[in-house]
Structure formats: C-alpha cells, structure tokens
Design an enzyme around this catalytic site. Sequence first.
Site, PDB file in Angstrom:
ATOM      1  N   HIS A  12       0.854  -1.225   0.078  1.00 14.15           N
ATOM      2  CA  HIS A  12      -0.057   0.052  -0.077  1.00 14.15           C
ATOM      3  C   HIS A  12       0.953   1.195  -0.051  1.00 14.15           C
ATOM      4  CE1 HIS A  12       0.896   0.807   4.102  1.00 14.15           C
ATOM      5  NE2 HIS A  12       0.794  -0.528   4.258  1.00 14.15           N
ATOM      6  N   GLY A  25       0.021  -2.281  12.271  1.00 11.93           N
ATOM      7  CA  GLY A  25      -0.663  -3.685  12.236  1.00 11.93           C
ATOM      8  C   GLY A  25      -1.871  -3.995  11.871  1.00 11.93           C
ATOM      9  N   GLU A  83      -2.125  -7.357   7.160  1.00 10.70           N
ATOM     10  CA  GLU A  83      -0.527  -7.025   7.845  1.00 10.70           C
ATOM     11  C   GLU A  83      -0.605  -8.141   8.844  1.00 10.70           C
ATOM     12  OE1 GLU A  83       2.489  -6.984   7.449  1.00 10.70           O
ATOM     13  OE2 GLU A  83       3.067  -5.017   7.432  1.00 10.70           O
TER      14      GLU A  83
END
Length: 186
Positions: A12, A25, A83
């Site tokens: 991203h 996270g 993630e």
Amino acid sequence: MRDWPDLYLMRHGQTEWNVQGRMQGRLDSLLTPLGVMQARRQGWLVRDLRGLTRHASTAGRAQQTARIVFAGQDFVSDERLHEIDIGDFTGRLWHELRAERPELFAGGGLDWYDRAPQGEHFAGLEARVRSFLQDLTAPALIVTHGITLRMIRLVAMGLPRERLAEMPVAQGALHLVSRGRHRMFF
C-alpha cells in the site's frame, strides 16, 4: 519448491501513520498525498497486464491503494492478505517502543515481529499466506503490506523464514515473483 502462478505484489502507499512512525498492524490510517501518488505509479506499472486476478488486503490503506491501482476494475478483498498482527505494539510509536523494550530490537532485524506480545507471529502469518497462495489458480495482482509482502515472497520462492529481513519492500514499487525469482520495478 512448488511452481506458483506469477505474483505481482504491491505494498500500500505511504500512510499518515507511516510518516509518524506509528506501527499499524491491524489498525489503519489514510494514505498521504505521496501515498496516493505511489498508488498511481503502481497503477501505471500494471496498466498493460491482462488476464490476471486482482486481490487486496481488507485493511483500509490497502483498499484505498487497490481502488487507485485497479482503476475501477473489480478485485477480491481477502483477510489473508492483511498485515501481521503485532498485538500490544499496535498503534505504538516505533521510537518509544524501541526505547522501552530495547532487548526486542537487538540486532536490528525483523525478529521483534515474532516476539510482539499478543501478536500473530511469523508462523501464523506464514500459514495465512500459504493458504492464500494455495487458492490461486492464475497469475495475480496483489495489494498488501510490508511484512505480509515479504512473507508471500519467502513462501513463493521457497526460502527459509530466516531470510525474511533480506526481502526489500518499497512503497510505489511492483514486485514480481515468477518461477522462484524476484524482480522489482519502480
């Protein structure tokens, strides 16, 4: 080593929390103007690729990037591309955590991800990534995250987990894994 379909991997674009040094996270923040430009760059890099499936993490930052990269084309949102969960470290500022827990960051590698309290750890991430890859039946464009992108490459290239930190990742770049080899395009 299994012969996986070609993988066109993208991280991203830069987020507000990336700039702040805040660890995301499972949490999220919006793309910065630079992050939007990085996603546009990735869209340009993949513009001529045809016949590939399109996938993105369910995280907002990856979804925002995927909408730009795929320019209105449909894509599949997949939780397995999210993630790594860093548990108690989520939302923390990198420099503060390093000051509080220097023992976790000794050596400067990525091993701290595997020691994050209440985190997913590498074994969980690897199982999730392997499950995603096993479901692929065709070459794929994938928008994901830094550590997840590294793990996808590690699995697809048949490398041991100890090599994870050697995997470069760049926002705005395109990573191609084909026949066990990696190339990066800017």
